[in-house]
Each structure stands twice: as structure tokens, then as C-alpha cells.
Design a protein around this motif. Sequence first.
Motif, PDB file in Angstrom:
ATOM      1  N   TYR A 486       0.840  -1.207   0.000  1.00 34.26           N
ATOM      2  CA  TYR A 486       0.000   0.000   0.000  1.00 34.26           C
ATOM      3  C   TYR A 486       0.870   1.250   0.000  1.00 34.26           C
ATOM      4  O   TYR A 486       1.830   1.363   0.759  1.00 34.26           O
ATOM      5  N   GLN A 489      -0.062   7.054  -2.862  1.00 35.42           N
ATOM      6  CA  GLN A 489      -0.855   7.285  -4.063  1.00 35.42           C
ATOM      7  C   GLN A 489      -2.096   6.396  -4.083  1.00 35.42           C
ATOM      8  O   GLN A 489      -3.159   6.810  -4.562  1.00 35.42           O
ATOM      9  N   ASP A 490      -1.971   5.151  -3.555  1.00 35.07           N
ATOM     10  CA  ASP A 490      -3.163   4.313  -3.408  1.00 35.07           C
ATOM     11  C   ASP A 490      -4.145   4.978  -2.445  1.00 35.07           C
ATOM     12  O   ASP A 490      -5.362   4.978  -2.668  1.00 35.07           O
ATOM     13  N   TYR A 491      -3.610   5.547  -1.373  1.00 35.20           N
ATOM     14  CA  TYR A 491      -4.429   6.146  -0.308  1.00 35.20           C
ATOM     15  C   TYR A 491      -5.266   7.312  -0.815  1.00 35.20           C
ATOM     16  O   TYR A 491      -6.439   7.452  -0.442  1.00 35.20           O
ATOM     17  N   SER A 493      -5.967   7.959  -4.118  1.00 34.39           N
ATOM     18  CA  SER A 493      -6.437   7.762  -5.490  1.00 34.39           C
ATOM     19  C   SER A 493      -7.931   8.037  -5.581  1.00 34.39           C
ATOM     20  O   SER A 493      -8.723   7.576  -4.760  1.00 34.39           O
ATOM     21  N   THR A 494      -8.316   8.815  -6.622  1.00 39.94           N
ATOM     22  CA  THR A 494      -9.731   9.118  -6.837  1.00 39.94           C
ATOM     23  C   THR A 494     -10.393   8.089  -7.755  1.00 39.94           C
ATOM     24  O   THR A 494     -11.587   8.196  -8.025  1.00 39.94           O
ATOM     25  N   PRO A 496     -10.638   3.659  -8.606  1.00 38.23           N
ATOM     26  CA  PRO A 496     -10.358   2.371  -7.955  1.00 38.23           C
ATOM     27  C   PRO A 496      -8.974   1.840  -8.300  1.00 38.23           C
ATOM     28  O   PRO A 496      -8.543   1.874  -9.452  1.00 38.23           O
ATOM     29  N   SER A 507      -9.448   3.577  -0.247  1.00 40.33           N
ATOM     30  CA  SER A 507      -9.218   4.905  -0.823  1.00 40.33           C
ATOM     31  C   SER A 507      -9.847   5.975   0.052  1.00 40.33           C
ATOM     32  O   SER A 507     -11.060   5.972   0.263  1.00 40.33           O
ATOM     33  N   TRP A 508      -9.031   6.910   0.552  1.00 42.17           N
ATOM     34  CA  TRP A 508      -9.543   8.000   1.390  1.00 42.17           C
ATOM     35  C   TRP A 508     -10.562   8.850   0.635  1.00 42.17           C
ATOM     36  O   TRP A 508     -11.623   9.163   1.191  1.00 42.17           O
ATOM     37  N   GLN A 542      -6.394  16.404  -2.227  1.00 45.16           N
ATOM     38  CA  GLN A 542      -7.415  16.137  -1.212  1.00 45.16           C
ATOM     39  C   GLN A 542      -7.383  17.149  -0.065  1.00 45.16           C
ATOM     40  O   GLN A 542      -8.269  17.132   0.806  1.00 45.16           O
TER      41      GLN A 542
END
Length: 650
Positions: A486, A489-491, A493-494, A496, A507-508, A542
Amino acid sequence: MKSIELRSYIGRTAIIVGLAASAVFNAGATTGPAANIGASSGDDQTALVGTTLPVPYAVLVTDANGNAVSGSPVTWTITGLNGSLSTASTTTNAAGLATDTLTLGTLAGNNKVVATDVLGGNVVFDSTGTPGNAVSIGLSSGNAQTGTVGAPLANSLAVLCLDAFGNTSNSSKIIWTAGSGGDSFAYGSSSTSGGIATRPLTLGTVPGINTATAKINGTSLSYTFTETAVPGPVTAVVILGGNDQVGSTTGALSSPFTVEATDSYGNPVKGTQIDWSASIAGDSFSLGSAITNSNGSASSTLTLGTAFGLHNATANVDGTAIQQAFVATEGVQAVVTAQYSPTPQYVPTDFMGLSYQKTYISQQYFEVQNLAVVALFNNLGPGVLRFVGEKTTSSIIWNPTGPGNVSGTVSTVDLTRLAAFIKAVNWKVLYGIALANNTPAQAASEAAAVAKAFGSNLLGFEIGNEPDNYANAVYGTLAVPQVAGYTFQDYISTTPVYSSGGALLPSWPAFASAIQAAVPNAPLTGSTGGTAWALNMAASNQAPNLALLTRHYYHLPPPSGTAPTMTQLLAPDPTVPVTYSELAQAAVSANIPGGYRISECNSVAGGVGVPGVTNAFGTALWAIDFMFSNTAYQSTGELQRRRQHSRSKL
């Protein structure tokens, strides 16, 4: 009967009756030879190519006086396209009519047929052959384009559809379907015109191959486009490494400063020039500028000059205002001195707080009947009570209709009981919602119930807990990663993102959107972990969704072989003035209204106490000093984590 006409002739009078077939007869007169030819029926027909016209062509042959002439030859000739006639010549019948039937050719367009009488007079018939249904589909234009992620391609996708004879097919319905890569169509269908159907395609937000298919409706006939998405222009630079270093003497720092250039979707951007600059005279970089590599990263090493204290440096995207700040500290004495700010700072009324695992919500602890705890909180004054959103290895289950007081779950009954306690002590709540092992829909349901229960006592929603450690084997009896591989950028990501095993990664933004849809203007906090992720969060796309920037802090590492000592605890941490200054500046630069807060902290990491240290008076002194250090560097508060043997410690 169309008309009655009275004509006078020398020596006789005749009554002429106009017939529907336009034949004219002179009573008492003999029909003369053919003199005129005219169209009777069948002109201007339209039918599918290759089919026979439904109405035959018909001509009327008359003499000089307008009488129908029978038995007069008529020749039929095709002068346009490739149709065929039922016969090449006919003779007129008793009504003066001659007919012929045309079978349209296979080419779409105008068919001309000429009917010629014996005197060379002629009539021209026009009929139109229209294309049949599409039986083939192929490329017209728009394949193999390269465009920017998240943006429409420069040229629409276009296919060419033909009927069985190779004519361009009109009005055939084409179904457009996006394939791999996350691309999309605004509308899913279009119709052919001149054989061509088009649709604009918007590429996905991740670089790579995007596919899309155009299919003839009701058939299996299709054409697949293959397009390429590349990163967009740089919108941010995030820190990958090298920040917050300490140099005891002049010279090069041990690690280079490293940044990653990203576009608006967090994709690394190759080939971007990063300019490095230092603000302290005498400082210098090994490279004044560097070009980002295929991973979007660039590095340069800072050599410190002779000035003691904080050294600021900047990585700037060449020709833009996009930049990232770095800090290094030189000189041990400067570190100690920098722990204290000479400028008085305001201490918010709810600066202090306590952090508990969420499992305490389902226990009979935070309730108005527990008078001792109510009195303790009231004596402490205003504060913030935080509940960790997830265990180290699993989530706390949200069961809205549960009976309450069930370990490992939180129900509406539990929230109602907790809300009564919160209102009795007038504290605020930083409420954690699980990110790993949870869904946006579940998060939204829980957030709506929490907002309703706590009202104005809700400080914010904390999504997840220490996501920067999801990929690290640091938790649990058998330490394994919660989410292998993880990344930050995964966290954020807008779109999937899936693991190599096909699992959807948490995804936050997805959770934030769901929560704010259920609770409009819900206050969201993050990133609930270490300094690097907090700074990257403030620099990401974000940041506008954050009401509060948060991070965690532990002064000493967990016991490993030899337990930490009180001497180690009371020694100053050289990273505090550096990282806290960065967090304060990051919150200001990102316009985060609540600033930054230490949402979880304690003297020693590890989750359990160290006898003689964490339960000793010296730790209380450290806690007070740490609170003042937080204030000096403009933190809006800190929440001490509850320990196993020091439940009431601040």
C-alpha cells in the motif's frame, strides 16, 4: 372524372371527357399516330438497394389531339447506376399506357430510366436506392491517439459501417463501451450518418492503455480502439525522502532530498525539471536542477554552510510556482535552543485530550452513571476525546441496530450512551471510522449516526488509523502487513486501485465522498499517521477536503531488548522543531481551517507501559513540556494515548 371540356371543330361538335389516365378521346374522330409521350406513374420512388420498386414505371402515349394511342412501341433504357429492367421494350395498351419495372442496383443513389417513343420523345424517371442495414464495421478515424489522463482525446472516435453491398449505412445504431484503463463516454450510443458514427472519449486518470469498443446494435460486429493515456502537467511535488535531517557540522547531509512530481491525479510525471534552492547563505546543492526520472522523482544533496540552526530549502518545478519545502538542522545546541519559541502562543481551550481504542465505546465506561469518570473529565476542563477507527489488525464493526455493549461492535445504542457522556463533560469528539476492512457505504451510515448523536460536540471524522503502516509488518502478535504494498498514491487515489491479487485497495477520497454525501460539510481529518503522509496530504488534491491536518508522535521507540530509560525520555527530540514547523506551514499553505493537531501521542511507542518510565512522575513532566512544545509550534492540540497501566494520564 377530373374535367369536362367542350371543344368546337369545323363541321362538328365534340364533348371531351378527361380521364384519370390523362387519355383524351374525340368522339366521332379517328386516333392519329403517336405524337406525345408523358409520365403516368412510378416516378420519384425510394427503396432499398437490390430490391424491385413497388410501383412500375408507366408512360402515356397520345396522338396530336391528345387521344391515347394503343400498340405504339416504347423503348426503356437505364442511364444511371446498375439496376435492371423487367423488359427493354413494351407497347402501349388500349389506354395508351406502357409499363416497365425496375430492380434497383446495389449501389446507393439515384437511378435514371428513360422511356422513348417512336418519334424519339422521352420521359425520364428518377428513383433512389437507399443503403441496407450495416453488416460490417471498421475504423474511420481516432484510433491510436495519445492524450492526457482524465481529459477527452483531441479527436472523437469514428467507425465506418457498410451494408451488404458496400454502401455506407445510414441510421444504424452504434453502442459505445469503455474497456480497460478507466476511460468513459458521456453517452453510450450514436447513429451513423453517411456510414460514420462518432463519439468523444475521455481517458482514465491512470497512465497506460485505454480501450473502447463500438458495436453495431443487435449484432456481434464491433471494432475496438486502443488509446494511450499519459500523465498531465505537474500540479504538485511531494516529498519522498531526505527531509528533517540533522547535521552536526558543516558538510553534505547523509541523504539527498528527493521529491516526486505528480499531476492532478497523483501520477508521477517524467521529464520535469526540478530546481533546488537554499535560503541560507553558504548552503549549496549537489545539483542546481534535476530532471525527474521515469518514476517522476528527482534528487539533490544539500551541503550545509556554517550557520547553526534551521536550514530551509526548496524544490521548485521550473517556470512555475509549484514547490516543496525541506528543512535540515545544523548544530546540537541549535536543536536544543529551537525547542522553545520566544514568541508567546495562544493555547486553545480544547488543546488537551485523550485517545482511546474504539472498543471502549461498547464498554460501560463513558456513561453519565460513571460519576468518577465524569468528575475526572470535568476537573480536567475542556478537551477532545478521540476514538481510534480500527484495530491494528481489523475493523470495529458498525451494527446500527445492535443491542449495545457488545465487544468489537458499535451500535446506535452505544453512540447514544456516549453522546450523553460527552454532553455531560462538554468535550469534543474526534471519531475514527475504519478504512481498511470497511466500505464507503458502511462508513457513510456510521458517520450519519455519529453526526446525529454528537451534534456540535463532533470535532471531526478520522478515516482509518496510521495508513502509512498498512504495508508494514508492525502490528499484531504475528506481525504482517494489513495491506501489502500500500502506498500514499493508493491512499489518495480518486479512481479504484486494485492489488496484484485483485483486491480493491482502501481509498480515502472514496470514503470522504461517501461520508460528506451522508453528512453535508462533515469535518474530515487526516492523514492520521506519520509526518511524511501528513505533509503529502496537505500538498495533495485532497487538502481542500480537510478540516484538520493530523499526525501521530511517540518520543521513544517501543522496547526492543533493552527498555527505554527516563534519561532517554527527557532528552530533547531534534526533529520536533523541524517537523512541527513544517506541519504548521503546510496547514497554512493548504488553507486547512483547523491547522494541525497531534491526534495520538505518548512517551513510548508500542501500546503498553514501561515500568519506571511511562508510569513515573518524570513522564508527567515530559507530557507537560511536550504540550508546551506543541503550543510553541502552533499545534492546535494533542491527544495522549491511553496506556494499559496509566488510564487517566494526560
